[in-house]
Motif scaffolding. Structure first.
Motif, mmCIF file in Angstrom:
data_model
loop_
_atom_site.group_PDB
_atom_site.id
_atom_site.type_symbol
_atom_site.label_atom_id
_atom_site.label_comp_id
_atom_site.label_asym_id
_atom_site.label_seq_id
_atom_site.Cartn_x
_atom_site.Cartn_y
_atom_site.Cartn_z
ATOM 1 N N TYR A 1 6.452 19.456 0.195
ATOM 2 C CA TYR A 1 5.320 19.097 -0.658
ATOM 3 C C TYR A 1 5.105 17.579 -0.633
ATOM 4 C CZ TYR A 1 2.521 18.121 -4.756
ATOM 5 O OH TYR A 1 1.538 17.642 -5.593
ATOM 6 N N LEU A 2 6.184 16.833 -0.819
ATOM 7 C CA LEU A 2 6.074 15.373 -0.865
ATOM 8 C C LEU A 2 5.630 14.789 0.475
ATOM 9 C CD1 LEU A 2 9.226 14.602 -3.022
ATOM 10 C CD2 LEU A 2 6.837 14.311 -3.714
ATOM 11 N N GLN A 3 6.155 15.316 1.571
ATOM 12 C CA GLN A 3 5.756 14.814 2.888
ATOM 13 C C GLN A 3 4.279 15.110 3.169
ATOM 14 O OE1 GLN A 3 7.406 12.737 4.936
ATOM 15 N NE2 GLN A 3 8.978 12.689 3.347
ATOM 16 N N THR A 4 3.832 16.304 2.782
ATOM 17 C CA THR A 4 2.422 16.653 2.960
ATOM 18 C C THR A 4 1.548 15.794 2.054
ATOM 19 O OG1 THR A 4 3.010 18.919 3.541
ATOM 20 C CG2 THR A 4 0.741 18.537 2.839
ATOM 21 N N ALA A 5 1.985 15.600 0.829
ATOM 22 C CA ALA A 5 1.219 14.791 -0.122
ATOM 23 C C ALA A 5 1.057 13.357 0.377
ATOM 24 C CB ALA A 5 1.892 14.812 -1.493
ATOM 25 N N ILE A 6 2.121 12.762 0.898
ATOM 26 C CA ILE A 6 2.011 11.374 1.358
ATOM 27 C C ILE A 6 1.155 11.303 2.614
ATOM 28 C CG2 ILE A 6 4.122 11.187 2.770
ATOM 29 C CD1 ILE A 6 2.642 8.516 0.405
ATOM 30 N N LYS A 7 1.277 12.304 3.481
ATOM 31 C CA LYS A 7 0.432 12.318 4.680
ATOM 32 C C LYS A 7 -1.041 12.358 4.280
ATOM 33 C CE LYS A 7 -0.535 15.956 7.107
ATOM 34 N NZ LYS A 7 -0.536 17.159 7.881
ATOM 35 N N ASN A 8 -1.381 13.203 3.305
ATOM 36 C CA ASN A 8 -2.770 13.315 2.852
ATOM 37 C C ASN A 8 -3.244 12.043 2.163
ATOM 38 O OD1 ASN A 8 -3.023 15.890 3.890
ATOM 39 N ND2 ASN A 8 -2.418 16.877 1.992
ATOM 40 N N ARG A 9 -2.391 11.431 1.363
ATOM 41 C CA ARG A 9 -2.759 10.172 0.690
ATOM 42 C C ARG A 9 -3.017 9.068 1.717
ATOM 43 N NH1 ARG A 9 -4.440 10.024 -4.577
ATOM 44 N NH2 ARG A 9 -3.401 11.741 -5.575
ATOM 45 N N ILE B 1 0.840 -1.200 0.000
ATOM 46 C CA ILE B 1 0.000 0.000 0.000
ATOM 47 C C ILE B 1 0.872 1.245 0.000
ATOM 48 C CG2 ILE B 1 -1.726 1.308 1.304
ATOM 49 C CD1 ILE B 1 -2.753 -1.478 2.297
ATOM 50 N N ALA B 2 1.935 1.235 0.787
ATOM 51 C CA ALA B 2 2.846 2.386 0.817
ATOM 52 C C ALA B 2 3.438 2.630 -0.567
ATOM 53 C CB ALA B 2 3.946 2.161 1.853
ATOM 54 N N LYS B 3 3.869 1.560 -1.240
ATOM 55 C CA LYS B 3 4.425 1.708 -2.591
ATOM 56 C C LYS B 3 3.386 2.293 -3.545
ATOM 57 C CE LYS B 3 7.904 -1.971 -2.699
ATOM 58 N NZ LYS B 3 8.238 -3.292 -3.266
ATOM 59 N N GLU B 4 2.175 1.795 -3.461
ATOM 60 C CA GLU B 4 1.111 2.265 -4.350
ATOM 61 C C GLU B 4 0.828 3.752 -4.144
ATOM 62 O OE1 GLU B 4 -3.608 1.449 -4.965
ATOM 63 O OE2 GLU B 4 -2.358 -0.274 -4.475
ATOM 64 N N LEU B 5 0.769 4.179 -2.894
ATOM 65 C CA LEU B 5 0.498 5.586 -2.607
ATOM 66 C C LEU B 5 1.644 6.478 -3.089
ATOM 67 C CD1 LEU B 5 -1.120 5.358 0.947
ATOM 68 C CD2 LEU B 5 -2.257 5.547 -1.266
ATOM 69 N N VAL B 6 2.873 6.038 -2.883
ATOM 70 C CA VAL B 6 4.033 6.812 -3.333
ATOM 71 C C VAL B 6 4.034 6.915 -4.858
ATOM 72 C CG1 VAL B 6 6.561 6.860 -3.438
ATOM 73 C CG2 VAL B 6 5.417 6.287 -1.289
ATOM 74 N N GLN B 7 3.759 5.804 -5.529
ATOM 75 C CA GLN B 7 3.712 5.820 -6.991
ATOM 76 C C GLN B 7 2.655 6.808 -7.480
ATOM 77 O OE1 GLN B 7 6.730 4.403 -7.323
ATOM 78 N NE2 GLN B 7 5.965 3.718 -9.277
ATOM 79 N N THR B 8 1.526 6.841 -6.814
ATOM 80 C CA THR B 8 0.446 7.752 -7.197
ATOM 81 C C THR B 8 0.900 9.203 -7.098
ATOM 82 O OG1 THR B 8 -1.203 6.164 -6.417
ATOM 83 C CG2 THR B 8 -1.931 8.431 -6.677
ATOM 84 N N ILE B 9 1.620 9.521 -6.044
ATOM 85 C CA ILE B 9 2.104 10.899 -5.859
ATOM 86 C C ILE B 9 3.070 11.277 -6.979
ATOM 87 C CG2 ILE B 9 3.581 12.367 -4.415
ATOM 88 C CD1 ILE B 9 2.251 10.952 -1.995
#
Length: 186
Positions: free
Chosen positions: A74-82, A47-55
């Motif tokens: 930006y990336l840290q906020t984006a992953i937190k929101n995902r 799931i973590a890989k999938e969310l990172v790939q999406t970002i």
């Protein structure tokens, strides 16, 4: 040209100019910390890989219009929101399925409930997979990722009316396909 020494700001400018090597550098520079942030919250590698790939996919797709001032933040906020969106959609899905189990619990016991739950889950997935690709994608963004109609329209570069149409079509199709399951559950 070696891009490893370039600043994030320069890489972002190159990215807006369609430089795929700049994107690859951003990806290699930040994939691991973003993945680790997701993994810490979810404890699931897949799931973590999938969310990172999406970002990262979204960054590439929106490279011309996306406004990023500080890439790491930006990336840290984006992953937190995902991660939050994923957890919320999972909870909604579980609550819905639990509701179905609870409403049939009076007539069913243990194993039979589990079988009905499993059958309904499979039927729901089959029904969703039968939707046309675009309709299925809009439905998942709406119901599982909890995006608004406006957000979906912006993400997919389609009109809000088109999003509404896809949601309406998916609900009609799902209602029809799941009719027998819902009659049994009620």
């Amino acid at each position: 040209m070696d891009l490893r020494g370039l600043t994030d700001e320069i890489l972002l400018r190159l990215l807006k100019a369609d430089d795929d090597k700049a994107f690859k550098e951003i990806y290699s520079r930040y994939w691991k910390p973003v993945f680790e942030a997701a993994y810490r919250r979810l404890a699931s590698t897949e799931i973590a890989k999938e969310l990172v790939q999406t970002i990262f996919l979204r960054i590439w797709e929106k490279r011309h219009t996306i406004q990023i001032n500080h890439l790491q933040s930006y990336l840290q906020t984006a992953i937190k929101n995902r991660v939050i969106n994923y957890i919320e959609s999972t909870l909604v899905h579980k609550k819905y399925l639990q509701h179905v189990i609870d409403t049939t619990a009076g007539d069913c016991q243990g194993t039979e409930s589990t079988v009905h739950f499993h059958e309904l889950s499979q039927a729901l997935e089959k029904a969703i997979n039968r939707l046309p690709e675009k309709t299925r994608h809009v439905f998942r963004l709406s119901r599982f990722d909890h995006l608004t109609i406006r957000e979906i329209a912006t993400n997919l570069n389609i009109s809000e009316k088109a999003v509404e149409y896809h949601i309406t079509q998916s609900l009609k199709t799902l209602r029809l396909y799941l009719k027998d399951y819902l009659d049994i559950a009620l």
